[in-house]
Scaffold this active site. Structure first.
Site, PDB file in Angstrom:
ATOM      1  N   CYS A 182      -1.423   3.590  16.017  1.00  0.00           N
ATOM      2  CA  CYS A 182      -2.589   4.411  16.356  1.00  0.00           C
ATOM      3  C   CYS A 182      -2.229   5.416  17.445  1.00  0.00           C
ATOM      4  CB  CYS A 182      -3.709   3.490  16.836  1.00  0.00           C
ATOM      5  SG  CYS A 182      -5.180   4.373  17.399  1.00  0.00           S
ATOM      6  N   TYR A 201       0.819  -1.217   0.000  1.00  0.00           N
ATOM      7  CA  TYR A 201       0.000   0.000   0.000  1.00  0.00           C
ATOM      8  C   TYR A 201       0.854   1.268   0.000  1.00  0.00           C
ATOM      9  CZ  TYR A 201      -4.241  -2.614  -0.057  1.00  0.00           C
ATOM     10  OH  TYR A 201      -5.259  -3.432  -0.482  1.00  0.00           O
ATOM     11  N   CYS A 220      -4.540   4.372  20.690  1.00  0.00           N
ATOM     12  CA  CYS A 220      -4.377   3.150  21.501  1.00  0.00           C
ATOM     13  C   CYS A 220      -3.067   2.420  21.241  1.00  0.00           C
ATOM     14  CB  CYS A 220      -5.560   2.206  21.271  1.00  0.00           C
ATOM     15  SG  CYS A 220      -5.440   1.283  19.724  1.00  0.00           S
ATOM     16  N   HIS A 252     -15.315   1.126  -1.806  1.00  0.00           N
ATOM     17  CA  HIS A 252     -14.173   0.340  -1.325  1.00  0.00           C
ATOM     18  C   HIS A 252     -13.237   1.165  -0.459  1.00  0.00           C
ATOM     19  CE1 HIS A 252     -14.859  -2.722  -4.850  1.00  0.00           C
ATOM     20  NE2 HIS A 252     -15.759  -2.818  -3.896  1.00  0.00           N
ATOM     21  N   ASN A 261     -13.112   2.964  -6.724  1.00  0.00           N
ATOM     22  CA  ASN A 261     -11.711   3.372  -6.635  1.00  0.00           C
ATOM     23  C   ASN A 261     -11.399   3.965  -5.266  1.00  0.00           C
ATOM     24  OD1 ASN A 261     -11.710   2.603  -9.262  1.00  0.00           O
ATOM     25  ND2 ASN A 261     -11.659   4.671 -10.113  1.00  0.00           N
ATOM     26  N   ALA A 305     -12.235   6.212 -21.443  1.00  0.00           N
ATOM     27  CA  ALA A 305     -13.022   7.194 -20.699  1.00  0.00           C
ATOM     28  C   ALA A 305     -12.546   8.624 -20.961  1.00  0.00           C
ATOM     29  CB  ALA A 305     -12.945   6.880 -19.205  1.00  0.00           C
ATOM     30  N   ASP A 310      -8.581   5.864  -4.961  1.00  0.00           N
ATOM     31  CA  ASP A 310      -7.458   6.764  -5.256  1.00  0.00           C
ATOM     32  C   ASP A 310      -7.734   8.241  -5.018  1.00  0.00           C
ATOM     33  OD1 ASP A 310      -9.034   7.587  -7.488  1.00  0.00           O
ATOM     34  OD2 ASP A 310      -8.040   6.148  -8.817  1.00  0.00           O
TER      35      ASP A 310
HETATM   36  P1  OAD Z   1     -10.604  -4.029 -13.225  1.00  0.00           P
HETATM   37  O1  OAD Z   1      -9.113  -4.003 -13.307  1.00  0.00           O
HETATM   38  O2  OAD Z   1     -11.267  -5.321 -12.920  1.00  0.00           O
HETATM   39  O3  OAD Z   1     -11.228  -3.505 -14.590  1.00  0.00           O
HETATM   40  C1  OAD Z   1     -10.781  -2.319 -15.179  1.00  0.00           C
HETATM   41  C2  OAD Z   1     -11.630  -2.055 -16.410  1.00  0.00           C
HETATM   42  O4  OAD Z   1     -11.235  -0.802 -16.938  1.00  0.00           O
HETATM   43  C3  OAD Z   1     -11.484  -3.089 -17.526  1.00  0.00           C
HETATM   44  O5  OAD Z   1     -12.763  -3.496 -17.959  1.00  0.00           O
HETATM   45  C4  OAD Z   1     -10.773  -2.308 -18.647  1.00  0.00           C
HETATM   46  O6  OAD Z   1     -11.206  -2.694 -19.950  1.00  0.00           O
HETATM   47  C5  OAD Z   1     -11.229  -0.895 -18.350  1.00  0.00           C
HETATM   48  N1  OAD Z   1     -10.329   0.174 -18.843  1.00  0.00           N
HETATM   49  C6  OAD Z   1      -8.985   0.157 -19.006  1.00  0.00           C
HETATM   50  N2  OAD Z   1      -8.557   1.347 -19.463  1.00  0.00           N
HETATM   51  C7  OAD Z   1      -9.648   2.139 -19.615  1.00  0.00           C
HETATM   52  C8  OAD Z   1      -9.856   3.486 -20.052  1.00  0.00           C
HETATM   53  N3  OAD Z   1      -8.834   4.269 -20.439  1.00  0.00           N
HETATM   54  N4  OAD Z   1     -11.133   3.963 -20.063  1.00  0.00           N
HETATM   55  C9  OAD Z   1     -12.173   3.179 -19.666  1.00  0.00           C
HETATM   56  N5  OAD Z   1     -12.026   1.915 -19.249  1.00  0.00           N
HETATM   57  C10 OAD Z   1     -10.790   1.393 -19.215  1.00  0.00           C
HETATM   58  O7  OAD Z   1     -11.006  -2.881 -12.168  1.00  0.00           O
HETATM   59  P2  OAD Z   1     -12.372  -2.700 -11.350  1.00  0.00           P
HETATM   60  O8  OAD Z   1     -13.541  -3.101 -12.157  1.00  0.00           O
HETATM   61  O9  OAD Z   1     -12.345  -1.339 -10.765  1.00  0.00           O
HETATM   62  O10 OAD Z   1     -11.517  -4.185  -5.234  1.00  0.00           O
HETATM   63  O11 OAD Z   1     -12.160  -3.744 -10.188  1.00  0.00           O
HETATM   64  C11 OAD Z   1     -13.138  -3.836  -9.208  1.00  0.00           C
HETATM   65  C12 OAD Z   1     -12.513  -4.140  -7.871  1.00  0.00           C
HETATM   66  O12 OAD Z   1     -11.669  -5.302  -7.971  1.00  0.00           O
HETATM   67  C13 OAD Z   1     -11.572  -3.076  -7.343  1.00  0.00           C
HETATM   68  O13 OAD Z   1     -12.239  -2.039  -6.668  1.00  0.00           O
HETATM   69  C14 OAD Z   1     -10.710  -3.844  -6.395  1.00  0.00           C
HETATM   70  C15 OAD Z   1     -10.438  -5.051  -7.268  1.00  0.00           C
HETATM   71  O14 OAD Z   1     -10.098  -6.213  -6.616  1.00  0.00           O
HETATM   72  C16 OAD Z   1     -10.963  -4.206  -4.021  1.00  0.00           C
HETATM   73  O15 OAD Z   1      -9.785  -3.963  -3.834  1.00  0.00           O
HETATM   74  C17 OAD Z   1     -11.941  -4.552  -2.928  1.00  0.00           C
HETATM   75 ZN    ZN Z   2      -6.431   2.453  18.033  1.00  0.00          ZN
END
Ligand code: OAD
Ligand code: ZN
Length: 252
Positions: free
Chosen positions: A151, A71, A154, A123, A106, A235, A108
């Site tokens: 922390c 991280y 604590c 998330h 996201n 996007a 971020d």
């Molecule tokens: P993924 O990595 O699963 O999917 C990313 C998507 O973005 C894919 O479908 C790509 O085709 C698309 N992509 C790539 N570049 C792009 C662009 N320039 N414009 C638009 N789309 C684009 O990511 P998430 O769907 O966000 O969870 O993943 C979901 C969750 O899985 C995350 O929040 C995380 C991960 O494990 C946790 O950490 C709990």
């Molecule tokens: Zn604490």
């Protein structure tokens, strides 16, 4: 750009113009053009890591220093990243709509930096530390020098304020997201593979309640076949085009 792209952009803008309520769901793909790796696919964050090695409570319990290294590296990388035209366009959509809700997977913080306001962070947020023992939360803006930050209340171990696999979403987040999905007339689904639940089910829920679902993603996903409209573009190209169409064409 192709005629098809212009046609789809106009259609999306038209639906947004007619909508009383708009929701957007975003995933890692909206931040890709800011230089942030997505999770799945080539070069993805989970490539070379099994998610369960770094993104589960079990991993943290077993090896908090290793989880923090992952991280801290993400935070270091994020410090170099800025919102891109897609984040900015989405903030603009919020300005144009009477009622707008942004649901993001996201962590971020780039939507907030771009000016979006009504945000549900399903998330969590990587710029929050939370105590493993007492749940005290602390906003942070840099990378800790300690291998495992402690922390202030604590002395327990702090962990990143993100949702890991097998964990509950932040209290109230899914309820608020479901309510936004149920009430919206249009949902934009941008840059997500639509594979991770419960986030992935929200667009279906919106559709069942009468909303049009517009997917913006250069690749086909689990959602593509059921979306009402697919804009198969990055996007950073599609979102500014939609906003331009939204702002230049007269209201009906
Ligand atoms: P993924 O990595 O699963 O999917 C990313 C998507 O973005 C894919 O479908 C790509 O085709 C698309 N992509 C790539 N570049 C792009 C662009 N320039 N414009 C638009 N789309 C684009 O990511 P998430 O769907 O966000 O969870 O993943 C979901 C969750 O899985 C995350 O929040 C995380 C991960 O494990 C946790 O950490 C709990
Ligand atoms: Zn604490």
């Amino acid at each position: 750009m192709s005629d098809n792209f212009s046609h789809n952009v106009k259609q999306a803008a038209q639906w947004l113009r007619e909508a009383q309520r708009v929701a957007a769901m975003t995933g890692a793909g909206i931040s890709a053009e800011s230089g942030i790796a997505t999770f799945r696919g080539t070069g993805g964050l989970w490539e070379g890591h099994r998610a369960e090695e770094v993104a589960t409570p079990e991993a943290f319990r077993a090896n908090p220093e290793m989880v923090w290294r992952f991280y801290s590296a993400r935070r270091t990388q994020l410090l170099e990243c800025r919102p891109n035209p897609a984040h900015e366009a989405l903030a603009e959509v919020e300005h144009c709509c009477e009622n707008f809700c942004l649901i993001t997977q996201n962590v971020d913080n780039l939507h907030r930096l771009a000016g979006s306001q009504n945000i549900i962070e399903l998330h969590g947020n990587i710029w929050i530390d939370r105590c493993w023992d007492c749940a005290h939360e602390e906003p942070v803006d840099g990378v800790s020098e300690e291998p495992v930050p402690r922390c202030r209340k604590c002395g327990g171990m702090m962990r990143p304020g993100v949702v890991w696999f097998g964990e509950m979403l932040p209290p109230g987040a899914i309820e608020r997201a479901q309510s936004a999905a149920a009430q919206c007339d249009v949902m934009l689904v941008i840059g997500t593979s639509s594979l991770v639940q419960p986030a992935a089910s929200l667009s279906g829920f919106a559709q069942q309640n009468g909303a049009k679902v517009v997917e913006i993603n250069p690749e086909a996903t689990a959602l593509t076949h059921s979306a009402d409209l697919v804009i198969a573009e990055k996007a950073g190209t599609a979102m500014p085009a939609i906003v331009e169409a939204l702002q230049t064409e007269p209201r009906p």
